[in-house]
Design a protein around this motif. Structure first.
Motif, PDB file in Angstrom:
ATOM      1  N   GLU A  66       0.817  -1.220   0.000  1.00  0.00           N
ATOM      2  CA  GLU A  66       0.000   0.000   0.000  1.00  0.00           C
ATOM      3  C   GLU A  66       0.851   1.270   0.000  1.00  0.00           C
ATOM      4  OE1 GLU A  66      -3.294  -0.350  -0.373  1.00  0.00           O
ATOM      5  OE2 GLU A  66      -2.957  -2.523  -0.338  1.00  0.00           O
ATOM      6  N   ASN A  67       2.168   1.142  -0.149  1.00  0.00           N
ATOM      7  CA  ASN A  67       3.061   2.308  -0.175  1.00  0.00           C
ATOM      8  C   ASN A  67       2.717   3.163  -1.390  1.00  0.00           C
ATOM      9  OD1 ASN A  67       5.405   3.957  -0.808  1.00  0.00           O
ATOM     10  ND2 ASN A  67       6.500   2.757   0.723  1.00  0.00           N
ATOM     11  N   PRO A  68       2.337   4.435  -1.188  1.00  0.00           N
ATOM     12  CA  PRO A  68       1.923   5.283  -2.311  1.00  0.00           C
ATOM     13  C   PRO A  68       3.063   5.637  -3.267  1.00  0.00           C
ATOM     14  CG  PRO A  68       2.046   6.564  -0.299  1.00  0.00           C
ATOM     15  CD  PRO A  68       2.271   5.121   0.086  1.00  0.00           C
ATOM     16  N   HIS A  69       4.309   5.529  -2.823  1.00  0.00           N
ATOM     17  CA  HIS A  69       5.454   5.868  -3.661  1.00  0.00           C
ATOM     18  C   HIS A  69       5.949   4.679  -4.460  1.00  0.00           C
ATOM     19  CE1 HIS A  69       5.591   9.724  -1.690  1.00  0.00           C
ATOM     20  NE2 HIS A  69       5.585   9.106  -0.515  1.00  0.00           N
ATOM     21  N   ASP A  70       5.781   3.470  -3.916  1.00  0.00           N
ATOM     22  CA  ASP A  70       6.264   2.259  -4.584  1.00  0.00           C
ATOM     23  C   ASP A  70       5.486   1.058  -4.058  1.00  0.00           C
ATOM     24  OD1 ASP A  70       7.613   0.120  -5.691  1.00  0.00           O
ATOM     25  OD2 ASP A  70       9.556   0.645  -4.839  1.00  0.00           O
ATOM     26  N   PRO A  71       4.579   0.501  -4.861  1.00  0.00           N
ATOM     27  CA  PRO A  71       3.796  -0.654  -4.403  1.00  0.00           C
ATOM     28  C   PRO A  71       4.634  -1.917  -4.212  1.00  0.00           C
ATOM     29  CG  PRO A  71       3.342  -0.199  -6.707  1.00  0.00           C
ATOM     30  CD  PRO A  71       4.207   0.923  -6.203  1.00  0.00           C
ATOM     31  N   HIS A  72       5.903  -1.878  -4.646  1.00  0.00           N
ATOM     32  CA  HIS A  72       6.814  -3.016  -4.472  1.00  0.00           C
ATOM     33  C   HIS A  72       7.809  -2.767  -3.335  1.00  0.00           C
ATOM     34  CE1 HIS A  72       5.204  -4.664  -8.135  1.00  0.00           C
ATOM     35  NE2 HIS A  72       5.470  -3.533  -8.744  1.00  0.00           N
TER      36      HIS A  72
END
Length: 80
Positions: free
Chosen positions: A61-67
């Motif tokens: 759920e990281n808005p900057h990097d979903p990975h």
């Protein structure tokens, strides 16, 4: 932006408890890898000692990097 710092840590795999022994079990191999963002977690990084266990937590759920994968210790978050 912070610079990734090299880390030599005994990766604890599924275990999320700090390792009390400095030796790794046959299933726990020392890993060496870079951790980004350590400058944002300096208070936690200062408490780390060689051989401390860390674990990896996916941050889908990281808005900057979903990975993104968070590197965490028993002291708290270290970086990515």
């Amino acid at each position: 932006a912070s610079v990734a710092q090299p880390a030599t840590i005994a990766f604890s795999g599924k275990s999320q408890q700090r390792q009390s022994s400095k030796k790794c079990s046959p299933r726990q191999k020392p890993l060496q890898f870079l951790v980004a963002g350590v400058s944002f977690h300096g208070d936690v990084v200062k408490r780390l000692r060689k051989g401390d266990a860390v674990w990896l937590e996916p941050e889908n759920e990281n808005p900057h990097d979903p990975h993104a994968v968070l590197v965490r210790s028993s002291h708290g978050a270290i970086g990515y």
